[in-house]
Motif scaffolding. Structure first.
Motif, mmCIF file in Angstrom:
data_model
loop_
_atom_site.group_PDB
_atom_site.id
_atom_site.type_symbol
_atom_site.label_atom_id
_atom_site.label_comp_id
_atom_site.label_asym_id
_atom_site.label_seq_id
_atom_site.Cartn_x
_atom_site.Cartn_y
_atom_site.Cartn_z
ATOM 1 N N GLY A 40 0.815 -1.209 0.000
ATOM 2 C CA GLY A 40 0.000 0.000 0.000
ATOM 3 C C GLY A 40 0.846 1.255 0.000
ATOM 4 N N GLY A 41 1.155 1.763 -1.178
ATOM 5 C CA GLY A 41 1.891 3.013 -1.278
ATOM 6 C C GLY A 41 3.321 2.945 -0.786
ATOM 7 N N VAL A 42 4.068 1.924 -1.224
ATOM 8 C CA VAL A 42 5.446 1.717 -0.771
ATOM 9 C C VAL A 42 6.403 2.595 -1.578
ATOM 10 N N ASP A 43 7.313 3.256 -0.881
ATOM 11 C CA ASP A 43 8.391 4.031 -1.501
ATOM 12 C C ASP A 43 9.720 3.324 -1.242
ATOM 13 N N VAL A 44 10.520 3.190 -2.274
ATOM 14 C CA VAL A 44 11.810 2.501 -2.154
ATOM 15 C C VAL A 44 12.868 3.295 -2.912
ATOM 16 N N THR A 45 14.020 3.478 -2.298
ATOM 17 C CA THR A 45 15.183 4.043 -2.986
ATOM 18 C C THR A 45 16.311 3.025 -2.932
ATOM 19 N N ILE A 46 16.814 2.658 -4.104
ATOM 20 C CA ILE A 46 17.905 1.683 -4.205
ATOM 21 C C ILE A 46 19.137 2.436 -4.676
ATOM 22 N N GLN B 194 25.513 0.869 -5.952
ATOM 23 C CA GLN B 194 26.625 0.156 -5.316
ATOM 24 C C GLN B 194 26.387 -0.102 -3.835
ATOM 25 N N LYS B 195 25.117 -0.168 -3.441
ATOM 26 C CA LYS B 195 24.753 -0.494 -2.067
ATOM 27 C C LYS B 195 23.867 -1.731 -2.070
ATOM 28 N N THR B 196 23.716 -2.342 -0.900
ATOM 29 C CA THR B 196 22.833 -3.483 -0.747
ATOM 30 C C THR B 196 21.670 -3.102 0.149
ATOM 31 N N LEU B 197 20.468 -3.238 -0.404
ATOM 32 C CA LEU B 197 19.238 -2.977 0.336
ATOM 33 C C LEU B 197 18.611 -4.305 0.713
ATOM 34 N N VAL C 97 19.624 -5.972 -4.110
ATOM 35 C CA VAL C 97 18.430 -5.967 -3.263
ATOM 36 C C VAL C 97 18.209 -7.397 -2.793
ATOM 37 N N VAL C 98 18.095 -7.571 -1.482
ATOM 38 C CA VAL C 98 17.970 -8.895 -0.891
ATOM 39 C C VAL C 98 16.671 -8.973 -0.093
ATOM 40 N N VAL C 99 15.788 -9.885 -0.473
ATOM 41 C CA VAL C 99 14.609 -10.180 0.333
ATOM 42 C C VAL C 99 14.968 -11.300 1.290
ATOM 43 N N THR C 100 14.719 -11.092 2.572
ATOM 44 C CA THR C 100 15.029 -12.119 3.552
ATOM 45 C C THR C 100 14.126 -11.980 4.767
ATOM 46 N N HIS C 101 13.847 -13.110 5.411
ATOM 47 C CA HIS C 101 13.129 -13.107 6.682
ATOM 48 C C HIS C 101 14.113 -13.170 7.853
ATOM 49 N N GLN D 207 21.387 -7.951 8.491
ATOM 50 C CA GLN D 207 22.385 -7.069 9.100
ATOM 51 C C GLN D 207 23.783 -7.354 8.574
ATOM 52 N N ALA D 208 24.024 -8.604 8.174
ATOM 53 C CA ALA D 208 25.351 -8.982 7.689
ATOM 54 C C ALA D 208 25.634 -8.475 6.281
ATOM 55 N N VAL D 209 24.570 -8.172 5.515
ATOM 56 C CA VAL D 209 24.794 -7.803 4.115
ATOM 57 C C VAL D 209 24.319 -6.393 3.759
ATOM 58 N N ALA D 210 23.415 -5.818 4.539
ATOM 59 C CA ALA D 210 22.708 -4.622 4.081
ATOM 60 C C ALA D 210 23.371 -3.325 4.509
ATOM 61 N N ASP D 211 23.396 -2.376 3.578
ATOM 62 C CA ASP D 211 23.726 -0.994 3.914
ATOM 63 C C ASP D 211 22.489 -0.274 4.429
ATOM 64 N N GLU D 212 21.333 -0.648 3.894
ATOM 65 C CA GLU D 212 20.061 -0.084 4.318
ATOM 66 C C GLU D 212 19.033 -1.199 4.376
ATOM 67 N N THR D 213 18.014 -1.021 5.223
ATOM 68 C CA THR D 213 16.964 -2.027 5.386
ATOM 69 C C THR D 213 15.600 -1.377 5.221
#
Length: 213
Positions: free
Chosen positions: A18-24, A27-30, A186-190, A196-202
């Motif tokens: 519902g109205g999601v905003d995403v900035t990728i 050279q970063k991992t989201l 971009v990594v989808v994970t549960h 935390q081990a891979v992401a610059d932003e979550t």
């Protein structure tokens, strides 16, 4: 940089996004995290052009675009949860098939595949078939196959879900090594520890009303 603005998606009468905003950022991992049914994979599939959004817009480097256009331009690569390797093809041929179909010469595609296999410690498996590989090796082949198309953004759907828990760190190391080479991911994970081990932003997506995960 890829921006998604006001992305919405419904399945039937259930609003998943519902109205999601995403900035990728380049050279970063989201990491996209959230509970089952919150729409993590749906959002990834929208970015990949595999599932259409009901509304919203995409902006690539300041210019309006669509996921379909980005896919056609080869800007997006996807590593699927189940790897989806071609079982009747060798590891090397899994890497060379798409590039050759897109016009790359067999010699150039093979040279690139062998380089990727060497970088991912898979040279010994080049002539093997997927059935003979371990889960971790299949994961690396899937990543190499995506990289063979030289995307600008690499998407991963639950990259540790099909693997033994003790392989989680090796996958994290691999994703971080790909980032070090300049890849936007971009990594989808549960798995919050993995995120935390891979992401610059979550980005945390909340469950609105059921639907697909």
């Amino acid at each position: 940089m890829l921006e998604l603005k006001n992305i919405t998606k419904k399945f039937g009468d259930q609003t998943v996004l519902g109205g999601v905003d995403v900035t990728i950022a380049d050279q970063k991992t989201l990491a996209i995290v959230g509970p089952s049914g919150a729409g993590k994979t749906t959002l990834l599939r929208i970015i990949a052009g595999l599932t259409p959004a009901d509304s919203g817009e995409m902006i690539w480097n300041g210019e309006p675009t669509t996921a379909a256009k980005m896919r056609q331009a080869g800007l997006i690569g996807v590593v699927f949860q189940g790897f989806e390797l071609f079982p009747n093809l060798t590891v090397r041929r899994n890497l060379t098939l798409a590039p050759t179909l897109q016009g790359t010469s067999a010699a150039a595609a093979t040279a690139q595949a062998d380089q990727l296999l060497a970088e991912l410690d898979l040279t010994a498996q080049a002539d093997a078939y997927p059935f003979s590989l371990s889960g971790g090796q299949k994961q690396r082949v899937a990543i190499a196959r995506a990289l063979a198309l030289k995307p600008k953004i690499l998407l991963y759907d639950e990259p540790t879900s099909a693997l033994d828990p003790n392989l989680r760190q090796s996958v994290a190391d691999l994703i971080n090594s790909v980032k070090a080479q300049g890849m936007t991911q971009v990594v989808v994970t549960h798995d919050m520890d993995f995120a935390q081990a891979v992401a610059d932003e979550t980005l945390t997506v909340a469950k609105l009303g059921g639907g697909e995960a």
